[in-house]
Design an enzyme around this catalytic site. Sequence first.
Site, PDB file in Angstrom:
ATOM      1  N   CYS A   1      -6.791  22.629   8.613  1.00  0.00           N
ATOM      2  CA  CYS A   1      -5.514  22.260   7.977  1.00  0.00           C
ATOM      3  C   CYS A   1      -4.506  21.769   9.007  1.00  0.00           C
ATOM      4  O   CYS A   1      -3.667  20.940   8.710  1.00  0.00           O
ATOM      5  CB  CYS A   1      -4.962  23.377   7.108  1.00  0.00           C
ATOM      6  SG  CYS A   1      -5.315  25.020   7.652  1.00  0.00           S
TER       7      CYS A   1
ATOM      8  N   GLY B   1      -2.484  24.546  -4.405  1.00  0.00           N
ATOM      9  CA  GLY B   1      -1.350  25.450  -4.161  1.00  0.00           C
ATOM     10  C   GLY B   1      -0.290  25.315  -5.244  1.00  0.00           C
ATOM     11  O   GLY B   1       0.277  26.313  -5.704  1.00  0.00           O
TER      12      GLY B   1
ATOM     13  N   GLU C   1      -4.100  13.826   3.398  1.00  0.00           N
ATOM     14  CA  GLU C   1      -4.968  14.689   4.199  1.00  0.00           C
ATOM     15  C   GLU C   1      -6.420  14.343   3.914  1.00  0.00           C
ATOM     16  O   GLU C   1      -6.881  14.455   2.778  1.00  0.00           O
ATOM     17  CB  GLU C   1      -4.699  16.153   3.835  1.00  0.00           C
ATOM     18  CG  GLU C   1      -5.503  17.111   4.676  1.00  0.00           C
ATOM     19  CD  GLU C   1      -5.178  18.567   4.398  1.00  0.00           C
ATOM     20  OE1 GLU C   1      -5.099  18.944   3.215  1.00  0.00           O
ATOM     21  OE2 GLU C   1      -5.006  19.330   5.365  1.00  0.00           O
TER      22      GLU C   1
ATOM     23  N   GLU D   1      -0.439  28.768   2.065  1.00  0.00           N
ATOM     24  CA  GLU D   1      -0.628  28.051   3.334  1.00  0.00           C
ATOM     25  C   GLU D   1      -1.465  26.840   2.957  1.00  0.00           C
ATOM     26  O   GLU D   1      -2.614  26.979   2.580  1.00  0.00           O
ATOM     27  CB  GLU D   1      -1.314  28.964   4.351  1.00  0.00           C
ATOM     28  CG  GLU D   1      -1.173  28.483   5.797  1.00  0.00           C
ATOM     29  CD  GLU D   1      -2.310  27.585   6.210  1.00  0.00           C
ATOM     30  OE1 GLU D   1      -2.194  26.349   6.014  1.00  0.00           O
ATOM     31  OE2 GLU D   1      -3.320  28.098   6.713  1.00  0.00           O
TER      32      GLU D   1
ATOM     33  N   LYS E   1     -11.403  36.300  -2.822  1.00  0.00           N
ATOM     34  CA  LYS E   1     -12.151  35.236  -3.506  1.00  0.00           C
ATOM     35  C   LYS E   1     -12.452  34.141  -2.493  1.00  0.00           C
ATOM     36  O   LYS E   1     -11.599  33.315  -2.175  1.00  0.00           O
ATOM     37  CB  LYS E   1     -11.299  34.695  -4.653  1.00  0.00           C
ATOM     38  CG  LYS E   1     -12.059  34.134  -5.841  1.00  0.00           C
ATOM     39  CD  LYS E   1     -12.967  32.952  -5.565  1.00  0.00           C
ATOM     40  CE  LYS E   1     -12.236  31.635  -5.500  1.00  0.00           C
ATOM     41  NZ  LYS E   1     -13.134  30.529  -5.056  1.00  0.00           N
TER      42      LYS E   1
ATOM     43  N   GLY F   1      -5.298  26.770   1.025  1.00  0.00           N
ATOM     44  CA  GLY F   1      -6.075  25.709   0.398  1.00  0.00           C
ATOM     45  C   GLY F   1      -5.268  24.438   0.378  1.00  0.00           C
ATOM     46  O   GLY F   1      -4.285  24.296   1.118  1.00  0.00           O
ATOM     47  N   SER F   2      -5.672  23.539  -0.477  1.00  0.00           N
ATOM     48  CA  SER F   2      -4.992  22.244  -0.534  1.00  0.00           C
ATOM     49  C   SER F   2      -3.625  22.377  -1.207  1.00  0.00           C
ATOM     50  O   SER F   2      -3.392  23.304  -1.989  1.00  0.00           O
ATOM     51  CB  SER F   2      -5.845  21.258  -1.323  1.00  0.00           C
ATOM     52  OG  SER F   2      -5.994  21.723  -2.651  1.00  0.00           O
ATOM     53  N   THR F   3      -2.750  21.438  -0.903  1.00  0.00           N
ATOM     54  CA  THR F   3      -1.424  21.451  -1.515  1.00  0.00           C
ATOM     55  C   THR F   3      -1.532  21.289  -3.031  1.00  0.00           C
ATOM     56  O   THR F   3      -0.804  21.934  -3.790  1.00  0.00           O
ATOM     57  CB  THR F   3      -0.558  20.342  -0.882  1.00  0.00           C
ATOM     58  OG1 THR F   3      -0.349  20.699   0.493  1.00  0.00           O
ATOM     59  CG2 THR F   3       0.784  20.192  -1.566  1.00  0.00           C
ATOM     60  N   GLU F   4      -2.486  20.481  -3.451  1.00  0.00           N
ATOM     61  CA  GLU F   4      -2.684  20.258  -4.883  1.00  0.00           C
ATOM     62  C   GLU F   4      -2.999  21.576  -5.604  1.00  0.00           C
ATOM     63  O   GLU F   4      -2.384  21.908  -6.620  1.00  0.00           O
ATOM     64  CB  GLU F   4      -3.867  19.299  -5.002  1.00  0.00           C
ATOM     65  CG  GLU F   4      -3.970  18.565  -6.280  1.00  0.00           C
ATOM     66  CD  GLU F   4      -5.255  17.713  -6.264  1.00  0.00           C
ATOM     67  OE1 GLU F   4      -5.814  17.452  -5.178  1.00  0.00           O
ATOM     68  OE2 GLU F   4      -5.692  17.341  -7.353  1.00  0.00           O
TER      69      GLU F   4
HETATM   70  P1  ADP Z   1     -10.477  22.085  -1.538  1.00  0.00           P
HETATM   71  O1  ADP Z   1      -9.867  21.093  -2.502  1.00  0.00           O
HETATM   72  O2  ADP Z   1     -10.372  21.665  -0.141  1.00  0.00           O
HETATM   73  O3  ADP Z   1     -11.830  22.588  -1.934  1.00  0.00           O
HETATM   74  P2  ADP Z   1      -8.894  24.138  -2.706  1.00  0.00           P
HETATM   75  O4  ADP Z   1      -7.467  24.259  -2.404  1.00  0.00           O
HETATM   76  O5  ADP Z   1      -9.259  23.611  -4.047  1.00  0.00           O
HETATM   77  O6  ADP Z   1      -9.533  23.324  -1.549  1.00  0.00           O
HETATM   78  O7  ADP Z   1      -9.622  25.524  -2.507  1.00  0.00           O
HETATM   79  C1  ADP Z   1      -9.122  26.609  -1.795  1.00  0.00           C
HETATM   80  C2  ADP Z   1      -9.463  27.883  -2.550  1.00  0.00           C
HETATM   81  O8  ADP Z   1      -8.750  27.876  -3.786  1.00  0.00           O
HETATM   82  C3  ADP Z   1     -10.936  28.031  -2.920  1.00  0.00           C
HETATM   83  O9  ADP Z   1     -11.306  29.398  -2.809  1.00  0.00           O
HETATM   84  C4  ADP Z   1     -10.967  27.581  -4.355  1.00  0.00           C
HETATM   85  O10 ADP Z   1     -12.046  28.128  -5.094  1.00  0.00           O
HETATM   86  C5  ADP Z   1      -9.646  28.130  -4.856  1.00  0.00           C
HETATM   87  N1  ADP Z   1      -9.132  27.484  -6.073  1.00  0.00           N
HETATM   88  C6  ADP Z   1      -9.360  26.230  -6.514  1.00  0.00           C
HETATM   89  N2  ADP Z   1      -8.726  26.014  -7.688  1.00  0.00           N
HETATM   90  C7  ADP Z   1      -8.063  27.158  -8.000  1.00  0.00           C
HETATM   91  C8  ADP Z   1      -7.230  27.572  -9.083  1.00  0.00           C
HETATM   92  N3  ADP Z   1      -6.942  26.774 -10.101  1.00  0.00           N
HETATM   93  N4  ADP Z   1      -6.732  28.829  -9.062  1.00  0.00           N
HETATM   94  C9  ADP Z   1      -7.003  29.658  -8.027  1.00  0.00           C
HETATM   95  N5  ADP Z   1      -7.796  29.321  -6.996  1.00  0.00           N
HETATM   96  C10 ADP Z   1      -8.331  28.104  -6.980  1.00  0.00           C
END
Ligand code: ADP
Length: 484
Positions: free
Chosen positions: A287, A236, A386, A253, A178, A231-234
């Site tokens: 990151c 994650g 960040e 990560e 994805k 992706g972001s910690t939030e």
């Molecule tokens: P950013 O905030 O920098 O866009 P994210 O951590 O939200 O980074 O995004 C990293 C990946 O996680 C992207 O592929 C995003 O579509 C996906 N993502 C975002 N929200 C969710 C979620 N609730 N469940 C699974 N994947 C998600």
Amino acid sequence: MSNEIPNRLWIHNEWADAESGDTFSTLNPATGEELTRVAAGGEADVDRAVSSARGAFRSAEWRQMDAHRRSELLWRLADLIEENADELATLETRDNGKPYFESRKIDIPTVVQNFRYFAGMADKIHGETIPVSGPFLNYTLREPLGVVGCIVPWNFPLNIASWKVAPALACGNTVVLKPAEQTPLTALRLGELAAEAGFPAGVLNVVPGYGDQAGAALVRHPDVAAIAFTGSTETGRVVLREAAGTVKRVFPELGGKSPNVIFADADLKAAVRGATSGIFYGKGEVCAAGSRILVERSIYDDFLDAMEGRAKKMTVGDPMDSGTRLGAIVSETQLERVLDYIQVGRDEGARLVTGGERREVDGRGFFVEATVFADVEPDMTIAQEEIFGPVAAVLPFDDFDDAVDRANRTIYGLAAGIWTRDVGKAHRLAREIDAGTVWVNTYNRYDPASPFGGYKSSGFGRDLGLRSAMDKYTQEKSVWVALD
Ligand code: ADP
């Protein structure tokens, strides 16, 4: 142009539309123009992709395929990526906004290298024989997990995908990838190239879509064995919580606020170069970006003068132009986020040394100047959160202990840099810093053989590295045989 751009779902080695018929727009951030509309995968599409991946995982063709053959397929895919490097690099740059020379000279060659490295791993995965008590033979098998969901971000779209897809396939798993909604294009092309390389249908599926739809559906799906996430910690935290419902593994990560620590005895010129590229490479959308630059007080002013000079040379421009060093911020949302942080830095009393403004190229696009703040206090927002943009926070420190204290004063622990000519000090600090990667007198080095991942809230997944990849993408089965 849009006819050539891959923009549908890649499931079972075929293009497909989303069941809902929905699409989303992916923009070129350097111009603000739409590149194409991409099929927006939803729950039904993820279900289709997972069922294809599960079918492939159970098929004799994949399950019983000789490991040598898996290795050959991965190598062939690496060759195809290399042969199509110009096209892939162009797609990456148009979608992400990074300078073409970064995509063409670094990202795509690294992807090739990653696939080759893990091609070499595929036929070297084995269990052990264990000397147990009694008349028994005990041995372990290292078996793949099943369907692995790979969820990747927009900063290094194909590169980070390769960190996960290559070892997952090498270990005999099947994959649903994805990509981030901002940058789905190269991942889709990867799916097509994998089919061309000879991977059976269902082994690699690619479902673009929004995180809270396609991503969330993948995380919740009962037939997905593991989620490899960057992706972001939030986000994650959400993924970890959601994955608990189906007891699947999650390898997160996550974000970082990495310290780059510069001692007075460092080679100042090299340190300034390393600090500048550490924060401005990839527009700071990295990151592991060295976003907190800690400088020993006795060289603080000299350092700032030199860094200001280098930051001013980070030419903002058209990413396709070879003179450009700072490309476009990935999206308007991200641009606003970066500009907001710059404002917060000003409001909280940090000293703006250079940059700080939005820029346009030919009257358009989402660009920000290379920005350096000095006199940043450890607890200011720009030293704690960040930013994911070209914004450096420079903080002075007094001595070794102060450096340790300041370096570790964050929830994150992804990476760190140390600049000194004192070997003992470098190794002592390397041990004291809470970070998954420490670079001494260099920054932003990667190799498929070396594990990369976080301490603390930067997560606990490791990408790359032979042993970590094997542990991550296989599970051990213990087999007991009575000998009498
Ligand atoms: P950013 O905030 O920098 O866009 P994210 O951590 O939200 O980074 O995004 C990293 C990946 O996680 C992207 O592929 C995003 O579509 C996906 N993502 C975002 N929200 C969710 C979620 N609730 N469940 C699974 N994947 C998600």
